[in-house]
Structures are given as structure tokens and as C-alpha cells.
Write an enzyme that holds these catalytic residues in place. Structure first.
Site, PDB file in Angstrom:
ATOM      1  CE  LYS A 167      -3.967  -1.736   2.616  1.00 49.18           C
ATOM      2  NZ  LYS A 167      -4.717  -1.519   3.857  1.00 49.18           N
TER       3      LYS A 167
ATOM      4  N   GLY B  64      -8.457   5.310  -1.302  1.00 47.80           N
ATOM      5  CA  GLY B  64      -9.409   4.902  -2.328  1.00 47.80           C
ATOM      6  C   GLY B  64      -8.932   3.747  -3.188  1.00 47.80           C
TER       7      GLY B  64
ATOM      8  CD  GLU C  20      -2.115  -2.919   6.205  1.00 49.40           C
ATOM      9  OE1 GLU C  20      -2.112  -1.903   6.867  1.00 49.40           O
ATOM     10  OE2 GLU C  20      -3.121  -3.330   5.588  1.00 49.40           O
TER      11      GLU C  20
ATOM     12  CB  ILE D 252      -7.696 -10.027   5.897  1.00 49.63           C
ATOM     13  CG1 ILE D 252      -6.668  -9.333   6.786  1.00 49.63           C
ATOM     14  CG2 ILE D 252      -8.694 -10.865   6.693  1.00 49.63           C
ATOM     15  CD1 ILE D 252      -5.959 -10.197   7.783  1.00 49.63           C
TER      16      ILE D 252
ATOM     17  CG  HIS E 165     -15.039  -1.257   6.242  1.00 48.57           C
ATOM     18  ND1 HIS E 165     -13.980  -0.579   5.700  1.00 48.57           N
ATOM     19  CD2 HIS E 165     -15.650  -0.393   7.069  1.00 48.57           C
ATOM     20  CE1 HIS E 165     -13.965   0.643   6.190  1.00 48.57           C
ATOM     21  NE2 HIS E 165     -14.966   0.787   7.019  1.00 48.57           N
TER      22      HIS E 165
ATOM     23  CE  LYS F 184     -16.815   2.917   4.659  1.00 51.57           C
ATOM     24  NZ  LYS F 184     -16.635   3.925   5.719  1.00 51.57           N
TER      25      LYS F 184
ATOM     26  CD  GLU G  85     -12.897   3.540   7.690  1.00 53.33           C
ATOM     27  OE1 GLU G  85     -13.887   4.124   7.238  1.00 53.33           O
ATOM     28  OE2 GLU G  85     -11.940   3.157   6.974  1.00 53.33           O
TER      29      GLU G  85
ATOM     30  NE  ARG H  74     -14.034  11.887   6.368  1.00 53.22           N
ATOM     31  CZ  ARG H  74     -14.593  10.723   6.060  1.00 53.22           C
ATOM     32  NH1 ARG H  74     -15.851  10.507   6.348  1.00 53.22           N
ATOM     33  NH2 ARG H  74     -13.915   9.767   5.479  1.00 53.22           N
TER      34      ARG H  74
END
Lengths: 445, 159
Positions: A156, A162, A198, A201, A206, A234, A272, A290
Site C-alpha cells: 500500500k 481509495g 500488510e 485478509i 469492514h 461503500k 475503522e 469527521r
């Protein structure tokens, strides 16, 4: 004390903020672009200031213009909504310099959670599990990381988002080439070639936790499941996340609150997590500083007005809620009705909405800026409205959403309503606990 | 709150209460018109209600939305093909600010040549020439918001 609230956003969230501000007796001033002068939000706010031309860079994202407009309007505070400048530390600093309250966390906190690698370190400091992996400053480091995480793994971009600059590597012999590629892509897209590695998974959910902090104490407002996504966007959100064993759910909430306390966080936020759909092990992903698009599902099951909480915290009040007095009632689902054509690869469908008949009645909430005769300009995102249902059980909520979608009627533009009806009818969704690959297996009917 | 701008017409709770009052009654429609808004509540065949709103513009804020997009009306001469946008949006001649344009007048294009991009709701759509030929005119201006029936550029087909 906040008396005049400037809203630096548009669309449904601007209306959502106006609704609470008005209930609390605040005057509302809305900053709009030229394209939004006649929007429903502009016609609803007490006062309107035109920030600049339609492109966001010259209006909603122009820090100097927004700050100048808020100052000229003699606003005490600015609510940034979501997106646009909502997590921009420079905006927070510019407002502070102008003597205006930013309804959100401190610039330092925005900095701490904005950089994904920094956020990961903060989580580790707070004792929160993170996905096995870490920085990979060069090829040697990347190989060493890969031995820790095993395969498959994800590369990543540190400054990414995004889904951009993300690479899945299944075999060790592909690692070197993919690390080089990911670095080059990250440099091109974000001007920052740093990558991290990472563990991948396979069956991930989520799951996120809504938190509130006043700079001293912190509480959570329960969790949400947002596993149904398309290209990391989402589509459907629900609260609570279905099928998590109580002990594991308690651990999840505890981790989110611990992180919020560790940051001495001030405001509403969302922590998250990626949760393994089989073992329910969870890992910190990121923190959003936010109000979220999907906040209404949490409001439905808690009865708490999250925007009101944000305004109280910004006003310097201590949290008026305690964890013990919060009660969670029933189940809520939200679907995002976007002006997009699901049959044409989700192509945007802006334009005139000749008719908008939204569902109504008990247990139904519609947060929208589009009514009959409304116009969806092509400059901004495609969200037309959010349909939220609240019922005693998940089963009843799924049924209520299916019925509500059946009565929704939009003419003039294409929408994602039909897609949501198919999701509600999908036996995998009815069974609950879907993973992030749900969309790939959806019946395209 | 200032007096000259009326309050929000009705809150979602108000609407839910009205519907509760209508309850199991025989009425399947309620049409409420005030100087500020019109609300139509309609009960569908399966008993589910919908709300259809039309809020009127507040004083001094009624601005015609039609001005938002500009039509690039161009008379296209015979034998010249007009390239139209696949959807309304912002017209860009080059892949990023400062970069050379995709095509200029006089350029030779093939069907798959990208001639411009249209940005709509944060999504970039490449527009292809769709034919072999030569670019004879570029009608839209870089960064201009264009309608769906606008002419972006013109190509003279060549075999």
C-alpha cells in the site's frame, strides 16, 4: 459560544447540519459554488455566500476563500461536513488564525491520523492490533517484511487512499517487481513513493466504531458494518455489525475508545477496522476525523444526534453522554442512492430530476438534497440521498428497506436504487455478515 | 434565526406524524401547498407512503440553473464529423494541467485516439476520435462545462 455557524459543504450533509443547527437556535451561513446557488441547501440556509466558480478547487476546496467568507459573515464556527476540507489540518490552522472555531479535531490530531503510517504508529502506541506488516523503505526491508506477513500480502502507498497504489502479491517471486511498481505508481499519484506491506485478509469485513471525545474523556456509540463496497466505495451500511460474538464486540469497542483517549481526541470520529469474517480477529485500518456519510444508522440505534455532539464539543462543553446511559435499540440500514447507472459500469448520471418520490413513514429517514425539479450538477459526487430504515431486528430492517426501495420513485436520472433492491433480496445479505467481496458475487439480474 | 427566511418546511418527524394520523384511513393522498413549498404524500398499492417535495426559492436566491452548463452550438459543415461528449461535464484538452493537449488542429487521429477527457462527478471519461481523420477544429474550451449536445471538436474523415 457558537451562534453563527458557517457550513463549508454542500448537498445532503449541508442540509443535515442546517437541520440540527436550526433546532439548536443557531444562524446558518452556507458557502456555495456558482453551481449550487440554487441548491436546496442554499434555499434553506439563513444566509448564503458564493465562494467561487463550480470547480471544487476554486470553491469548496479553496481554503483562503472559505476562511475569508466565514470571517466576512462573522461566523463563530465552521462545520466542514465530510470530504472537501473536513480533514484538512491547514484549514483548521487557517480558521484558528482567523479566530474561528473549527467543528472537528485539532490540526495536530488531523495530522496524526491523516498519514496512514503515522496513524498505524499511533494505534500501536495505544496497544491496538494492526494488520501484520509495516514500513518497507527499500527492497531488502520489503523482503524482510514479507517473511513476517507471509503471502498473499498487500503493498500500500503511505499517502494513498481509495484503493489507488494498492498491489496484491501472491508469490515471493513477484515481490520485487510489484514493490517497484507500487512505489512508482504512488509517486505518480500522490507525489510520495513510500509504501508499506500488510498481510492480505482473504475474507475481511469492514467494521467501524463511532467515537466521541471531548479532549479528556471518550466514549463509543457502537459499531457499523460497511462491508458492501464497490471499488472501495461503500454502498450499504448497517448498525450494529451483524453476527459478532459479544466478547469480541466489546474488545472492538474498547480498542476504538482506547485510541480516542490516547489521542486526547476532540470531536466525533470513526475508527475503522478490518475484521476476519471467520475468526473475528480485528485490525486497525484508519481513523476518520469527521462525521461519516453513514452516521444516521448510528443515530437511529442510539437516538444521539452526532452533529449536535460535534457542535457541543466544539463549543468546549464536556461530553454530555456517558457510556452507561447509552442504549442501543434495534437495527438500522442505510443505502446510498447515487445518480449512477449500474447497468453502464456505474457511469455518472447528472441532470434534472423531474420527479423524486422518496419513501416516507415510521422507521424511515431520508437525508437528501434532491426533490422533484432538483438538479444534480456534474461537478461533484453522485450521492443524491441516503435512505435509512430502523426496525426492531435485522430481519425486519432488511424487509423494511426492501419495501421502501420498492416505493422509491426517481425520474430523470439513473440511480442505484435497483441495485440496492437486489442486494436486499440476496440470500447472502439476508444471512448477514458478508465480506468485502460480496459485490463480486451479486446477481446482476 | 432571521425572520425573512422561513424555517425548514417540515421536519422528518413532522412527516412521520402526519402519516401516523392518516394511518389506516381511507385517504391515499395528501397534497399540501404553501407559499414556501408543496408536499405530496402518496400511498402506494402496497400501503407504503412516498413524499414528493418541491421547495420554492427564497427571495433573492432564485437563480436559473439552466445557466450552469454551456452549449457549444456549432454548425457542422458537410463531410466533417462532430465529436460529442458521452455525458455532460468539464472538458479537458490535456491529461493534466500544463501537459500538452491530446490533439490539436491538423493532427491525424485514428478511431482509438483519445481526443479529450470529460470529468463528471470526479470520474474521468476518455473521449475517442471514433474514426480515422484529421482534426479540423476544437470548439470547446479547456476547463469549460459542457452540455451533452455540445460539439467538442470536429474531424474530417480520411480513409
Amino acid at each position: 459560544m457558537i451562534r453563527r455557524l458557517f457550513i463549508a459543504n454542500r448537498g445532503e450533509i449541508a442540509l443535515r447540519v442546517i437541520r440540527t443547527a436550526r433546532r439548536l437556535g443557531l444562524s446558518t451561513i452556507l458557502g456555495v459554488s456558482e453551481a449550487d446557488r440554487d441548491s436546496l441547501a442554499a434555499r434553506t440556509a439563513d444566509e448564503v455566500v458564493v465562494l467561487g466558480p463550480a470547480p471544487s478547487a476554486q470553491s469548496y476546496l479553496a481554503i483562503d476563500r472559505v476562511v475569508a467568507a466565514a470571517r466576512a459573515a462573522q461566523a463563530d464556527a465552521v462545520h466542514p461536513g465530510y470530504g472537501f476540507l473536513s480533514e484538512n489540518a491547514a484549514f483548521g490552522r487557517a480558521l484558528a488564525a482567523a479566530g474561528i472555531t473549527f467543528v472537528g479535531p485539532t490540526p495536530e490530531q488531523l495530522d496524526a491520523v491523516g498519514d496512514k503510517l503515522k496513524a498505524r504508529h499511533v494505534a500501536i502506541e495505544a496497544g491496538i492490533p494492526v494488520v501484520p506488516g509495516g514500513e518497507a523503505e527499500d527492497l531488502t526491508a520489503a523482503r524482510a517484511r514479507a517473511t513476517q506477513t507471509g503471502y498473499p500480502l498487500l503493498i500500500k502507498a503511505v499517502s494513498g487512499g481509495g484503493g489507488r497504489g494498492m498491489k496484491r502479491v501472491d508469490r515471493a517471486q513477484d515481490l520485487d517487481a510489484q514493490v517497484a511498481l507500487a512505489g512508482a505508481e504512488a509517486q505518480a499519484a500522490f507525489g510520495d513513493s513510500r509504501v508499506y506491506i500488510e498481510r492480505y485478509i482473504a475474507r475481511g469485513r469492514h467494521v467501524e466504531v463511532q467515537v466521541l471525545g471531548d479532549g479528556r474523556d471518550a466514549i463509543h456509540l457502537g459499531d457499523r458494518d460497511c462491508s458492501i463496497q464497490r471499488r472501495f466505495q461503500k454502498l450499504v451500511e448497517e448498525a450494529p455489525a451483524p453476527g459478532i460474538p459479544p466478547a469480541q464486540r466489546a474488545k472492538l469497542h474498547d480498542a476504538a475508545v482506547r485510541l480516542t483517549r490516547h489521542l486526547k481526541y476532540r470531536g466525533a470520529g470513526t475508527v475503522e477496522f478490518l475484521m476476519d469474517a471467520e475468526s473475528f480477529e480485528f485490525y486497525f485500518l484508519e481513523m476518520n476525523a469527521r462525521v461519516q456519510v453513514e452516521h444516521p444508522v448510528t443515530e437511529a440505534i442510539t437516538g444521539v444526534d452526532i452533529v449536535e455532539q460535534q457542535l457541543n464539543i466544539a463549543d468546549g462543553l464536556p461530553l454530555g453522554l456517558t457510556q452507561d446511559t447509552l442504549a442501543f435499540t434495534g437495527h438500522a440500514i442505510e443505502v446510498r442512492i447515487n445518480a449512477e447507472d449500474p447497468d453502464a459500469d456505474f457511469r455518472p448520471s447528472p441532470g434534472l430530476v423531474t420527479r423524486a418520490a422518496w419513501p416516507a413513514g415510521a422507521g424511515i429517514r431520508v437525508d437528501t438534497h434532491i426533490e422533484s425539479g432538483g438538479h444534480i450538477p456534474p461537478h461533484y459526487d453522485s450521492l443524491m440521498g441516503k435512505l435509512i430504515v430502523h426496525a426492531a431486528t435485522r430481519e425486519a430492517a432488511v424487509a423494511a428497506m426492501a419495501r421502501a426501495l420498492g416505493s422509491l420513485h426517481i425520474e430523470g436520472v439513473k440511480t442505484t436504487a435497483g441495485l440496492h433492491a437486489r442486494i436486499m433480496a440476496d440470500p447472502r445479505f439476508a444471512a448477514g455478515a458478508v465480506d468485502t467481496r460480496f459485490f463480486e458475487g451479486l446477481n446482476r439480474g | 434565526m432571521s425572520q425573512d427566511t422561513p424555517d425548514l418546511p417540515l421536519t422528518p418527524d413532522d412527516v412521520a406524524q402526519i402519516l401516523a394520523l392518516l394511518g389506516d384511513g381511507k385517504q391515499d393522498e395528501l397534497d399540501l401547498t404553501t407559499p414556501r413549498y408543496r408536499l405530496r404524500l402518496t400511498r402506494g398499492p402496497r400501503g407504503d407512503w412516498t413524499q414528493d417535495w418541491q421547495t420554492r426559492g427564497a427571495a433573492g436566491l432564485t437563480v436559473a440553473v439552466a445557466a450552469a452548463a454551456t452549449s457549444v452550438a456549432v454548425v457542422v459543415e458537410e463531410g466533417v464529423h462532430a465529436v460529442m461528449p458521452p455525458l455532460p461535464g468539464t472538458f479537458y484538452r490535456s491529461p493534466q494541467p500544463g501537459a500538452p493537449p491530446f490533439v490539436s488542429v491538423g493532427d491525424r487521429v485514428e478511431p482509438n485516439t483519445v481526443v479529450c477527457i470529460i470529468e463528471t462527478m470526479k470520474l474521468m471519461t476518455s473521449v475517442h476520435a471514433g474514426m480515422s481523420g484529421v482534426v479540423v477544429a476544437i470548439d470547446a474550451e479547456n476547463g469549460q462545462l459542457i452540455d451533452k449536445d455540445a460539439v467538442l471538436l470536429r474531424i474530417r474523415p480520411e480513409g
